[in-house]
Design a protein around this motif. Structure first.
Motif, PDB file in Angstrom:
ATOM      1  N   PRO A   1       0.827  -1.208   0.000  1.00 58.10           N
ATOM      2  CA  PRO A   1       0.000   0.000   0.000  1.00 58.10           C
ATOM      3  C   PRO A   1       0.861   1.259   0.000  1.00 58.10           C
ATOM      4  O   PRO A   1       1.921   1.303   0.607  1.00 58.10           O
TER       5      PRO A   1
ATOM      6  N   ALA B   1       0.556   5.581   0.354  1.00 58.78           N
ATOM      7  CA  ALA B   1      -0.244   6.764   0.668  1.00 58.78           C
ATOM      8  C   ALA B   1       0.182   7.879  -0.273  1.00 58.78           C
ATOM      9  O   ALA B   1       1.362   8.223  -0.344  1.00 58.78           O
TER      10      ALA B   1
ATOM     11  N   LEU C   1       3.715   2.664   2.597  1.00 59.83           N
ATOM     12  CA  LEU C   1       3.289   2.271   3.947  1.00 59.83           C
ATOM     13  C   LEU C   1       3.802   0.891   4.337  1.00 59.83           C
ATOM     14  O   LEU C   1       3.892   0.573   5.513  1.00 59.83           O
TER      15      LEU C   1
ATOM     16  N   GLY D   1       1.342   0.370   7.263  1.00 66.94           N
ATOM     17  CA  GLY D   1       0.115   0.013   6.559  1.00 66.94           C
ATOM     18  C   GLY D   1      -1.047   0.970   6.697  1.00 66.94           C
ATOM     19  O   GLY D   1      -2.100   0.733   6.121  1.00 66.94           O
ATOM     20  N   GLN D   2      -0.892   2.078   7.421  1.00 71.60           N
ATOM     21  CA  GLN D   2      -2.024   2.987   7.606  1.00 71.60           C
ATOM     22  C   GLN D   2      -1.567   4.430   7.780  1.00 71.60           C
ATOM     23  O   GLN D   2      -0.399   4.691   8.040  1.00 71.60           O
TER      24      GLN D   2
ATOM     25  N   ARG E   1      -3.185   8.622   8.996  1.00 69.98           N
ATOM     26  CA  ARG E   1      -4.283   9.442   9.521  1.00 69.98           C
ATOM     27  C   ARG E   1      -3.812  10.879   9.654  1.00 69.98           C
ATOM     28  O   ARG E   1      -2.619  11.168   9.653  1.00 69.98           O
TER      29      ARG E   1
ATOM     30  N   TRP F   1      -7.805   6.469  11.174  1.00 71.35           N
ATOM     31  CA  TRP F   1      -6.864   5.742  10.324  1.00 71.35           C
ATOM     32  C   TRP F   1      -7.539   5.209   9.067  1.00 71.35           C
ATOM     33  O   TRP F   1      -8.682   4.752   9.120  1.00 71.35           O
TER      34      TRP F   1
ATOM     35  N   ASP G   1      -6.493   2.636   5.534  1.00 75.37           N
ATOM     36  CA  ASP G   1      -5.496   1.748   4.947  1.00 75.37           C
ATOM     37  C   ASP G   1      -5.970   1.380   3.541  1.00 75.37           C
ATOM     38  O   ASP G   1      -6.893   1.993   3.014  1.00 75.37           O
ATOM     39  N   HIS G   2      -5.353   0.371   2.938  1.00 74.66           N
ATOM     40  CA  HIS G   2      -5.690   0.038   1.554  1.00 74.66           C
ATOM     41  C   HIS G   2      -7.096  -0.534   1.397  1.00 74.66           C
ATOM     42  O   HIS G   2      -7.614  -0.607   0.291  1.00 74.66           O
TER      43      HIS G   2
ATOM     44  N   SER H   1      -9.726   0.885   2.891  1.00 78.40           N
ATOM     45  CA  SER H   1     -10.657   1.997   3.099  1.00 78.40           C
ATOM     46  C   SER H   1     -11.276   2.433   1.776  1.00 78.40           C
ATOM     47  O   SER H   1     -10.607   2.501   0.748  1.00 78.40           O
TER      48      SER H   1
ATOM     49  N   VAL I   1      -4.984   5.952   0.012  1.00 76.65           N
ATOM     50  CA  VAL I   1      -4.115   4.788   0.101  1.00 76.65           C
ATOM     51  C   VAL I   1      -4.505   3.853  -1.026  1.00 76.65           C
ATOM     52  O   VAL I   1      -5.662   3.455  -1.145  1.00 76.65           O
TER      53      VAL I   1
ATOM     54  N   THR J   1      -3.105   0.551  -3.864  1.00 80.91           N
ATOM     55  CA  THR J   1      -2.167  -0.524  -4.186  1.00 80.91           C
ATOM     56  C   THR J   1      -2.199  -0.731  -5.688  1.00 80.91           C
ATOM     57  O   THR J   1      -3.076  -0.200  -6.378  1.00 80.91           O
TER      58      THR J   1
END
Length: 137
Positions: free
Chosen positions: A43, A45, A59, A85-86, A88, A104, A106-107, A109, A124, A126
């Motif tokens: 992932p 950001a 991330l 991985g996250q 915020r 938070w 992550d991928h 979301s 985020v 991929t």
């Protein structure tokens, strides 16, 4: 009279084609921005400030949480926290604090973090999100 009608339609078609080509150019530009950011497998950001990519953070490579500020105090600033991985927004100068309350992402979301008063967007993504594999990168 017939030549005026033909000229009118030629102008309409020309304006339509010019608009279509400008839109295609913009979409290609955005796709290139995103694919350039995705030179990793995990992932990523992507931080946009005033509709410009200002930072790309892998991330998957983050091992310890850290913070980074974006924007100027006069225009409005955000403090963004990156963790494995996250990501915020931990602090913001905006009045509504919606970006901070989002927490938070992550991928997995669905929504990116958006701070409209400060013109900050964090998404985020991929390579799978974009349908890219190692051969098409």
């Amino acid at each position: 009279m017939k030549t005026k009608s033909n000229r009118f339609w030629l102008i309409i078609i020309g304006v339509f084609l010019a608009t279509f080509l400008a839109l295609c150019g913009y979409l290609i530009y955005r796709a290139q921005q995103r694919s350039a950011a995705l030179q990793v497998e995990g992932p990523v950001a992507i931080v946009y400030l005033h509709n410009q990519v200002v930072d790309v953070v892998d991330l998957g490579a983050v091992t310890e949480p850290y913070t980074k500020s974006y924007g100027k105090e006069a225009d409005g600033s955000n403090t963004v926290e990156f963790a494995p991985g996250q990501v915020r927004v931990s602090e913001a100068s905006c009045p509504d604090q919606i970006c901070v309350s989002q927490g938070w992402i992550d991928h997995t979301s669905i929504l990116p973090i958006a701070c409209l008063p400060n013109s900050l967007i964090i998404e985020v993504v991929t390579t799978e999100d974009l349908g890219l594999d190692s051969a098409t990168q």
